[in-house]
Enzyme design. Sequence first.
Site, short mmCIF file in Angstrom:
data_model
loop_
_atom_site.label_atom_id
_atom_site.label_comp_id
_atom_site.label_asym_id
_atom_site.label_seq_id
_atom_site.Cartn_x
_atom_site.Cartn_y
_atom_site.Cartn_z
N ASN A 139 -1.49 21.93 7.53
CA ASN A 139 -1.38 23.35 7.90
C ASN A 139 -2.74 23.98 8.22
O ASN A 139 -3.67 23.89 7.42
CB ASN A 139 -0.83 24.14 6.70
CG ASN A 139 0.65 23.92 6.48
OD1 ASN A 139 1.28 23.11 7.13
ND2 ASN A 139 1.21 24.65 5.53
N ALA A 144 -4.30 27.78 9.40
CA ALA A 144 -4.04 29.20 9.67
C ALA A 144 -5.34 29.98 9.89
O ALA A 144 -5.58 30.52 10.98
CB ALA A 144 -3.26 29.83 8.52
N THR A 145 -6.20 30.02 8.88
CA THR A 145 -7.38 30.88 8.93
C THR A 145 -8.27 30.60 10.14
O THR A 145 -8.73 31.53 10.81
CB THR A 145 -8.20 30.70 7.62
OG1 THR A 145 -7.32 30.98 6.53
CG2 THR A 145 -9.38 31.64 7.56
N GLY A 200 -7.57 30.05 3.20
CA GLY A 200 -8.72 30.88 3.56
C GLY A 200 -9.97 30.04 3.76
O GLY A 200 -9.91 28.81 3.69
N HIS A 215 -1.76 21.89 2.56
CA HIS A 215 -2.03 23.30 2.86
C HIS A 215 -3.53 23.53 2.80
O HIS A 215 -4.27 22.75 2.21
CB HIS A 215 -1.32 24.20 1.85
CG HIS A 215 0.14 24.39 2.15
ND1 HIS A 215 0.66 25.60 2.52
CD2 HIS A 215 1.17 23.52 2.17
CE1 HIS A 215 1.97 25.46 2.74
NE2 HIS A 215 2.30 24.20 2.53
N GLY A 216 -3.97 24.64 3.39
CA GLY A 216 -5.37 25.05 3.25
C GLY A 216 -6.35 24.15 3.98
O GLY A 216 -7.45 23.89 3.49
N ALA A 217 -5.99 23.70 5.19
CA ALA A 217 -6.85 22.73 5.88
C ALA A 217 -8.03 23.37 6.62
O ALA A 217 -8.97 22.67 6.99
CB ALA A 217 -6.03 21.89 6.85
N ASP A 274 6.61 29.64 6.80
CA ASP A 274 5.54 29.19 5.91
C ASP A 274 5.55 30.06 4.65
O ASP A 274 5.63 31.29 4.74
CB ASP A 274 4.21 29.33 6.66
CG ASP A 274 3.04 28.75 5.90
OD1 ASP A 274 3.23 27.78 5.15
OD2 ASP A 274 1.91 29.26 6.10
N HIS A 275 5.49 29.44 3.47
CA HIS A 275 5.45 30.17 2.20
C HIS A 275 6.56 31.20 2.06
O HIS A 275 6.31 32.36 1.67
CB HIS A 275 4.08 30.85 1.98
CG HIS A 275 2.99 29.85 1.78
ND1 HIS A 275 2.86 29.13 0.61
CD2 HIS A 275 2.00 29.43 2.60
CE1 HIS A 275 1.83 28.31 0.73
NE2 HIS A 275 1.29 28.46 1.93
P1 13P Z 1 -5.71 27.76 5.88
O1 13P Z 1 -5.59 29.22 6.09
O2 13P Z 1 -6.75 27.37 4.91
O3 13P Z 1 -5.81 27.01 7.16
O4 13P Z 1 -4.33 27.28 5.23
C1 13P Z 1 -3.18 27.28 6.02
C2 13P Z 1 -1.97 27.04 5.23
O5 13P Z 1 -1.94 26.25 4.33
C3 13P Z 1 -0.77 27.79 5.61
O6 13P Z 1 0.26 27.59 4.73
#
Ligand code: 13P
Length: 287
Positions: A225, A227-228, A176, A203-205, A79-80
């Site tokens: 995606n 993550a947080t 985040g 991203h950033g879901a 990722d990234h």
């Molecule tokens: P979040 O941390 O907002 O879930 O974003 C995850 C993400 O896009 C990882 O690349």
Amino acid sequence: MLITTKRMLRAASLGGYAVGAFNVENAEMLRAVLEAAEEMEAPVIIQTTPGTLRYLPPEYFAGMLRTEHPSVPVALHLDHGSSFELAARCMEAGYTSVMIDGSALPYEENISLTSRVCARAQDYGIPVEAELGKVGGKEDDLDCADAQYTDPDQAADFVRRTGVDSLAVAIGTAHGFYKTEPKLDLERIKSIREKVDVPLVMHGASGVPEEKVRQAVKNGMTKVNFATELRAAFSQGVKEYLTEDSGVYDPKKYLSKGAEKVRELVKEKIRLCGSQGKAPDFVARAE
Ligand code: 13P
């Protein structure tokens, strides 16, 4: 079964659902995602950021996944990806998908870096995700204060010139937790979809209202995606255990509680993406 995201996202695109991509930080989170996927009979993508790979190297995650023998389709994704060298190392280690994120670079430099990674990935038969536009927010090494929506025409030019296999597009989400509800441009997904024929990545879901995620998938996002929220769930589980039993000294006990929270959350996200029960169907379609 460890497979590439290319096969996985093609099947998802045909089936009208998205595949959940889940960031993991350790063995417990990785296993929790696999268990959730097996329980839901869903294909999943397990991904690690460059920050996570400084904590534990790519060979560690690839080795773990090889020994787990999951019964559902699983892809291991960078990722990234922050450099050509890191992407190449992940390919060599056994990752089945990589992202190279040149979104902070000037347009032509993003094209040149992405094209270099795509050329190397071809030697391995591994698909590449790139990013165009800028997803805002902060996560690990990423800190983007000036989010920029993806332009559909530029996206078409980018995909044609780089040969990239999937594209992360900026529609107003951020990495985040959100301080206020994000303003998403969901129509933009359709406009990009009309001009670009590779799968699109959201991203950033974390923290995006469920209805908005469903609509984004309906409009053409094929990989989502998270993550947080997973990190927070894991930490919450560990905190709860330690609060209830402050005398505990066996890490297996409190880490398992963190993993349990991640497993439950991943099941919810799989439902949200519409990928539950798709593992057998996907195998049939993709072969
Ligand atoms: P979040 O941390 O907002 O879930 O974003 C995850 C993400 O896009 C990882 O690349």
